[in-house]
Design a protein around this motif. Structure first.
Motif, PDB file in Angstrom:
ATOM      1  N   ARG A   1      62.500  21.871  51.420  1.00  0.00           N
ATOM      2  CA  ARG A   1      62.267  22.967  50.473  1.00  0.00           C
ATOM      3  C   ARG A   1      60.910  22.794  49.797  1.00  0.00           C
ATOM      4  O   ARG A   1      60.170  23.760  49.609  1.00  0.00           O
ATOM      5  CB  ARG A   1      63.398  22.989  49.434  1.00  0.00           C
ATOM      6  CG  ARG A   1      63.316  24.138  48.491  1.00  0.00           C
ATOM      7  CD  ARG A   1      63.834  25.418  49.153  1.00  0.00           C
ATOM      8  NE  ARG A   1      63.698  26.487  48.193  1.00  0.00           N
ATOM      9  CZ  ARG A   1      62.918  27.543  48.361  1.00  0.00           C
ATOM     10  NH1 ARG A   1      62.271  27.714  49.493  1.00  0.00           N
ATOM     11  NH2 ARG A   1      62.813  28.452  47.439  1.00  0.00           N
ATOM     12  N   ALA A   2      60.581  21.552  49.417  1.00  0.00           N
ATOM     13  CA  ALA A   2      59.287  21.272  48.786  1.00  0.00           C
ATOM     14  C   ALA A   2      58.149  21.626  49.736  1.00  0.00           C
ATOM     15  O   ALA A   2      57.173  22.275  49.338  1.00  0.00           O
ATOM     16  CB  ALA A   2      59.205  19.798  48.378  1.00  0.00           C
ATOM     17  N   ALA A   3      58.271  21.236  50.991  1.00  0.00           N
ATOM     18  CA  ALA A   3      57.211  21.528  51.969  1.00  0.00           C
ATOM     19  C   ALA A   3      57.022  23.034  52.120  1.00  0.00           C
ATOM     20  O   ALA A   3      55.882  23.523  52.163  1.00  0.00           O
ATOM     21  CB  ALA A   3      57.554  20.895  53.318  1.00  0.00           C
ATOM     22  N   GLY A   4      58.108  23.772  52.178  1.00  0.00           N
ATOM     23  CA  GLY A   4      58.010  25.224  52.299  1.00  0.00           C
ATOM     24  C   GLY A   4      57.339  25.864  51.093  1.00  0.00           C
ATOM     25  O   GLY A   4      56.495  26.760  51.231  1.00  0.00           O
ATOM     26  N   LEU A   5      57.686  25.400  49.899  1.00  0.00           N
ATOM     27  CA  LEU A   5      57.075  25.960  48.683  1.00  0.00           C
ATOM     28  C   LEU A   5      55.612  25.570  48.559  1.00  0.00           C
ATOM     29  O   LEU A   5      54.790  26.371  48.101  1.00  0.00           O
ATOM     30  CB  LEU A   5      57.868  25.520  47.449  1.00  0.00           C
ATOM     31  CG  LEU A   5      59.226  26.204  47.297  1.00  0.00           C
ATOM     32  CD1 LEU A   5      60.080  25.483  46.264  1.00  0.00           C
ATOM     33  CD2 LEU A   5      59.056  27.668  46.923  1.00  0.00           C
ATOM     34  N   LEU A   6      55.269  24.357  48.958  1.00  0.00           N
ATOM     35  CA  LEU A   6      53.863  23.939  48.924  1.00  0.00           C
ATOM     36  C   LEU A   6      53.025  24.833  49.830  1.00  0.00           C
ATOM     37  O   LEU A   6      51.911  25.224  49.473  1.00  0.00           O
ATOM     38  CB  LEU A   6      53.730  22.471  49.328  1.00  0.00           C
ATOM     39  CG  LEU A   6      54.277  21.468  48.311  1.00  0.00           C
ATOM     40  CD1 LEU A   6      54.404  20.088  48.942  1.00  0.00           C
ATOM     41  CD2 LEU A   6      53.401  21.424  47.063  1.00  0.00           C
ATOM     42  N   THR A   7      53.576  25.199  50.971  1.00  0.00           N
ATOM     43  CA  THR A   7      52.883  26.114  51.880  1.00  0.00           C
ATOM     44  C   THR A   7      52.825  27.522  51.285  1.00  0.00           C
ATOM     45  O   THR A   7      51.768  28.151  51.252  1.00  0.00           O
ATOM     46  CB  THR A   7      53.596  26.149  53.245  1.00  0.00           C
ATOM     47  OG1 THR A   7      53.569  24.838  53.805  1.00  0.00           O
ATOM     48  CG2 THR A   7      52.932  27.139  54.188  1.00  0.00           C
ATOM     49  N   GLN A   8      53.953  28.003  50.808  1.00  0.00           N
ATOM     50  CA  GLN A   8      54.033  29.362  50.261  1.00  0.00           C
ATOM     51  C   GLN A   8      53.047  29.573  49.112  1.00  0.00           C
ATOM     52  O   GLN A   8      52.445  30.632  48.995  1.00  0.00           O
ATOM     53  CB  GLN A   8      55.454  29.633  49.787  1.00  0.00           C
ATOM     54  CG  GLN A   8      55.671  31.036  49.267  1.00  0.00           C
ATOM     55  CD  GLN A   8      57.122  31.273  48.867  1.00  0.00           C
ATOM     56  OE1 GLN A   8      58.005  30.454  49.101  1.00  0.00           O
ATOM     57  NE2 GLN A   8      57.366  32.408  48.259  1.00  0.00           N
ATOM     58  N   PHE A   9      52.878  28.554  48.274  1.00  0.00           N
ATOM     59  CA  PHE A   9      51.992  28.684  47.113  1.00  0.00           C
ATOM     60  C   PHE A   9      50.606  28.079  47.362  1.00  0.00           C
ATOM     61  O   PHE A   9      49.831  27.882  46.425  1.00  0.00           O
ATOM     62  CB  PHE A   9      52.646  28.070  45.868  1.00  0.00           C
ATOM     63  CG  PHE A   9      53.732  28.936  45.320  1.00  0.00           C
ATOM     64  CD1 PHE A   9      53.442  29.949  44.418  1.00  0.00           C
ATOM     65  CD2 PHE A   9      55.042  28.772  45.733  1.00  0.00           C
ATOM     66  CE1 PHE A   9      54.434  30.773  43.927  1.00  0.00           C
ATOM     67  CE2 PHE A   9      56.052  29.595  45.244  1.00  0.00           C
ATOM     68  CZ  PHE A   9      55.747  30.595  44.342  1.00  0.00           C
ATOM     69  N   GLU A  10      50.306  27.800  48.638  1.00  0.00           N
ATOM     70  CA  GLU A  10      48.999  27.285  49.051  1.00  0.00           C
ATOM     71  C   GLU A  10      48.587  26.050  48.258  1.00  0.00           C
ATOM     72  O   GLU A  10      47.477  25.943  47.732  1.00  0.00           O
ATOM     73  CB  GLU A  10      47.938  28.385  48.957  1.00  0.00           C
ATOM     74  CG  GLU A  10      48.265  29.567  49.850  1.00  0.00           C
ATOM     75  CD  GLU A  10      47.259  30.710  49.746  1.00  0.00           C
ATOM     76  OE1 GLU A  10      46.249  30.570  49.030  1.00  0.00           O
ATOM     77  OE2 GLU A  10      47.492  31.735  50.402  1.00  0.00           O
ATOM     78  N   LEU A  11      49.517  25.086  48.215  1.00  0.00           N
ATOM     79  CA  LEU A  11      49.294  23.847  47.484  1.00  0.00           C
ATOM     80  C   LEU A  11      49.210  22.626  48.401  1.00  0.00           C
ATOM     81  O   LEU A  11      49.192  21.498  47.912  1.00  0.00           O
ATOM     82  CB  LEU A  11      50.430  23.631  46.470  1.00  0.00           C
ATOM     83  CG  LEU A  11      50.461  24.580  45.282  1.00  0.00           C
ATOM     84  CD1 LEU A  11      51.800  24.504  44.560  1.00  0.00           C
ATOM     85  CD2 LEU A  11      49.319  24.261  44.332  1.00  0.00           C
ATOM     86  N   GLU A  12      49.156  22.837  49.712  1.00  0.00           N
ATOM     87  CA  GLU A  12      49.176  21.702  50.640  1.00  0.00           C
ATOM     88  C   GLU A  12      48.052  20.704  50.386  1.00  0.00           C
ATOM     89  O   GLU A  12      48.279  19.498  50.416  1.00  0.00           O
ATOM     90  CB  GLU A  12      49.099  22.167  52.100  1.00  0.00           C
ATOM     91  CG  GLU A  12      50.191  23.099  52.523  1.00  0.00           C
ATOM     92  CD  GLU A  12      49.735  24.546  52.534  1.00  0.00           C
ATOM     93  OE1 GLU A  12      49.002  24.964  51.616  1.00  0.00           O
ATOM     94  OE2 GLU A  12      50.120  25.261  53.467  1.00  0.00           O
ATOM     95  N   ALA A  13      46.840  21.175  50.114  1.00  0.00           N
ATOM     96  CA  ALA A  13      45.696  20.278  49.925  1.00  0.00           C
ATOM     97  C   ALA A  13      45.853  19.413  48.672  1.00  0.00           C
ATOM     98  O   ALA A  13      45.319  18.297  48.619  1.00  0.00           O
ATOM     99  CB  ALA A  13      44.393  21.077  49.837  1.00  0.00           C
ATOM    100  N   ALA A  14      46.587  19.887  47.681  1.00  0.00           N
ATOM    101  CA  ALA A  14      46.761  19.151  46.430  1.00  0.00           C
ATOM    102  C   ALA A  14      48.139  18.496  46.330  1.00  0.00           C
ATOM    103  O   ALA A  14      48.429  17.825  45.344  1.00  0.00           O
ATOM    104  CB  ALA A  14      46.564  20.090  45.249  1.00  0.00           C
ATOM    105  N   ALA A  15      48.966  18.661  47.333  1.00  0.00           N
ATOM    106  CA  ALA A  15      50.372  18.250  47.265  1.00  0.00           C
ATOM    107  C   ALA A  15      50.567  16.786  46.901  1.00  0.00           C
ATOM    108  O   ALA A  15      51.518  16.443  46.196  1.00  0.00           O
ATOM    109  CB  ALA A  15      51.069  18.548  48.592  1.00  0.00           C
TER     110      ALA A  15
END
Length: 166
Positions: free
Chosen positions: A115-129
Motif C-alpha cells: 500500500r505504501a509503495a502504491g501511494l508513493l507512486t500515486q503522489f509522486e514521492l518515489e524519489a524522496a521515499a
C-alpha cells in the motif's frame, strides 16, 4: 446521485457561542468541496463534526450513508482526514511513515509495504521515499500527509478486524 456527505441542520454550540447554525450541504461522491469563509465561520467545526471528532448538538448528518453520531465507527472506517498540518514523524522516511501506519491499521507487513509503495507512486514521492521527512520540502510534506490519510483505503469496504498474514 451517490451522496458522500449530507448535513441538514448541523448545529454546534460552545458555551453561549453558536459555532454552527443549521448548516446544510450535500456533496456528491467523487467531487471536491472547499469550505471558504473568514476566521470563526465554522469551517473546522463542520469538518470535525462530519469526521466524528465532535458531536453535533443538532442536525442530521451522514457520511458515506452513515450517521455521524449513531454510526461513528462505520464513518471512521470510510474516511481519511488530512489536517492543516502534517501529522507524520519527521525522523522517519516517507516510506517508513506509511508502512508504520499501515501496520497500525492491520494491513499486515506485506500489505502495508504494498500500500505504501502504491501511494508513493500515486503522489509522486518515489524519489524522496527513503529520505527522512525532516528533509522534505513543504510540497513533499503535504503530499505525504495526503498519502497518509489514504493508507487505510477509506473509499473501500472496510477490512475485517482479523489480522492478515504477512
Amino acid at each position: 446521485m451517490n451522496t458522500a456527505i449530507e448535513a441538514d441542520g448541523l448545529t454546534k454550540h460552545y458555551g453561549g457561542h453558536r459555532a454552527l447554525d443549521g448548516v446544510g450541504l450535500s456533496v456528491e461522491a467523487g467531487t471536491v468541496l472547499g469550505l471558504l469563509g473568514p476566521n470563526g465561520a465554522g469551517r473546522t467545526t463542520t469538518v470535525r463534526t462530519l469526521a466524528t471528532l465532535l458531536e453535533p448538538d443538532a442536525g442530521t448528518d451522514r457520511v458515506a450513508g452513515f450517521d455521524v453520531v449513531r454510526q461513528r465507527r462505520e464513518v471512521r472506517r470510510r474516511i481519511g482526514l488530512a489536517g492543516q498540518y502534517a501529522a507524520v514523524d519527521e525522523l522517519l522516511t516517507g516510506r517508513e511513515n506509511l508502512v508504520l501506519l499501515g501496520g497500525l491499521l492491520r494491513l499486515g507487513r506485506a500489505g502495508a509495504r504494498a500500500r505504501a509503495a502504491g501511494l508513493l507512486t500515486q503522489f509522486e514521492l518515489e524519489a524522496a521515499a527513503d529520505k527522512p521527512v525532516k528533509e522534505y520540502s513543504g510540497d513533499l510534506r503535504r503530499r505525504l500527509d495526503l498519502a497518509v490519510s489514504l493508507i487505510g483505503a477509506p473509499w473501500r469496504t472496510p477490512p475485517s478486524n482479523r489480522r492478515r498474514s504477512a
